[in-house]
Design a protein around this motif. Structure first.
Motif, PDB file in Angstrom:
ATOM      1  N   ILE A  38       1.157  -1.401  -0.047  1.00 17.69           N
ATOM      2  CA  ILE A  38      -0.027  -0.074  -0.427  1.00 17.69           C
ATOM      3  C   ILE A  38       1.376   1.335   0.089  1.00 17.69           C
ATOM      4  O   ILE A  38       1.490   1.219   1.304  1.00 17.69           O
ATOM      5  CB  ILE A  38      -0.420   0.077   1.654  1.00 17.69           C
ATOM      6  N   ASN A  39       0.894   1.751  -1.364  1.00 16.52           N
ATOM      7  CA  ASN A  39       1.185   2.902  -1.173  1.00 16.52           C
ATOM      8  C   ASN A  39       0.461   4.765  -0.256  1.00 16.52           C
ATOM      9  O   ASN A  39      -0.817   4.810  -0.590  1.00 16.52           O
ATOM     10  CB  ASN A  39       1.553   4.162  -2.381  1.00 16.52           C
ATOM     11  N   THR A  40       1.643   5.366   0.681  1.00 14.64           N
ATOM     12  CA  THR A  40       0.708   6.519   1.295  1.00 14.64           C
ATOM     13  C   THR A  40       1.632   7.062   1.596  1.00 14.64           C
ATOM     14  O   THR A  40       2.605   7.201   0.581  1.00 14.64           O
ATOM     15  CB  THR A  40       0.698   6.391   3.088  1.00 14.64           C
ATOM     16  N   ASP A  41       0.641   8.573   1.733  1.00 13.48           N
ATOM     17  CA  ASP A  41       1.960   9.777   1.746  1.00 13.48           C
ATOM     18  C   ASP A  41       3.541  10.112   2.553  1.00 13.48           C
ATOM     19  O   ASP A  41       3.966  10.762   2.704  1.00 13.48           O
ATOM     20  CB  ASP A  41       1.099  10.657   2.680  1.00 13.48           C
ATOM     21  N   ARG A  42       2.951   8.809   3.084  1.00 12.94           N
ATOM     22  CA  ARG A  42       4.332   9.026   4.282  1.00 12.94           C
ATOM     23  C   ARG A  42       5.275   7.433   3.824  1.00 12.94           C
ATOM     24  O   ARG A  42       6.062   7.383   4.386  1.00 12.94           O
ATOM     25  CB  ARG A  42       4.427   8.790   5.815  1.00 12.94           C
ATOM     26  N   GLY A  43       4.786   6.741   2.711  1.00 14.42           N
ATOM     27  CA  GLY A  43       5.670   6.059   1.841  1.00 14.42           C
ATOM     28  C   GLY A  43       5.172   4.796   2.233  1.00 14.42           C
ATOM     29  O   GLY A  43       4.453   4.260   2.508  1.00 14.42           O
ATOM     30  N   PRO A  44       5.399   3.662   1.493  1.00 18.98           N
ATOM     31  CA  PRO A  44       4.896   2.261   1.108  1.00 18.98           C
ATOM     32  C   PRO A  44       5.064   1.816   2.284  1.00 18.98           C
ATOM     33  O   PRO A  44       5.781   1.402   3.427  1.00 18.98           O
ATOM     34  CB  PRO A  44       5.586   1.465  -0.021  1.00 18.98           C
ATOM     35  N   TRP A  47       7.167  -1.597   7.318  1.00 18.31           N
ATOM     36  CA  TRP A  47       6.650   0.000   6.948  1.00 18.31           C
ATOM     37  C   TRP A  47       8.074   0.844   6.779  1.00 18.31           C
ATOM     38  O   TRP A  47       8.185   2.173   6.436  1.00 18.31           O
ATOM     39  CB  TRP A  47       6.078   1.293   8.215  1.00 18.31           C
ATOM     40  N   VAL A  48       9.125   0.515   6.544  1.00 20.16           N
ATOM     41  CA  VAL A  48      10.128   0.476   6.043  1.00 20.16           C
ATOM     42  C   VAL A  48      11.092  -0.447   4.722  1.00 20.16           C
ATOM     43  O   VAL A  48      11.454   0.445   3.650  1.00 20.16           O
ATOM     44  CB  VAL A  48      11.269   0.618   6.878  1.00 20.16           C
ATOM     45  N   GLY A  49      11.121  -1.734   5.106  1.00 17.02           N
ATOM     46  CA  GLY A  49      11.757  -2.064   3.952  1.00 17.02           C
ATOM     47  C   GLY A  49      11.203  -2.752   2.573  1.00 17.02           C
ATOM     48  O   GLY A  49      12.168  -3.437   1.744  1.00 17.02           O
TER      49      GLY A  49
END
Length: 123
Positions: A28-34, A111-113
């Motif tokens: 899921i792509n978000t405003d704060r990153g994938p 939420w990082v890699g």
């Protein structure tokens, strides 16, 4: 930027399958990153089922995540290792292999890699 977001991984922006049907990554792509949810099926191992996709000797993604179900063994290139299971927070530096332990899928939220995870080499 949205002030409230609610998304379901069953309607992900992208799904990346692993080799031999051994799981998938839902992104899921978000405003704060994938943000990703990976389902690693029993028998999955990074060096067998993602290495052919990534084209690197070991996983070069950094991970910060949560194990929602199942178990996974993570072994760093230097030999340090851990077995993680349901409820565990994980932070993993680049340079590792990993595999599912047991006979149930390992479900991981990251939420990082996962933004560049399981992307074919050269893409």
């Amino acid at each position: 930027m949205a002030t409230l977001v609610c998304r379901n991984f069953d309607s992900a922006d992208e799904t990346r399958p692993f080799e031999e049907g051994k799981g998938r990554l839902d992104l899921i792509n978000t405003d704060r990153g994938p943000v990703g949810r990976a389902v690693f099926e029993p028998g999955w191992q990074w060096s067998k089922h993602v290495k052919p996709i990534a084209g690197t000797e070991s996983c070069q993604a950094a991970h910060t995540g949560y194990i929602a179900g199942g178990r996974m063994k993570i072994v760093m290139d230097d030999g340090e290792s851990v077995e993680a299971g349901p409820g565990d927070f994980i932070s993993i530096a680049p340079g590792h292999d990993a595999w599912v332990v047991g006979d149930e899928p390992c479900v991981t939220l990251d939420w990082v890699g996962f933004g560049d995870y399981a992307v074919p080499a050269g893409s």
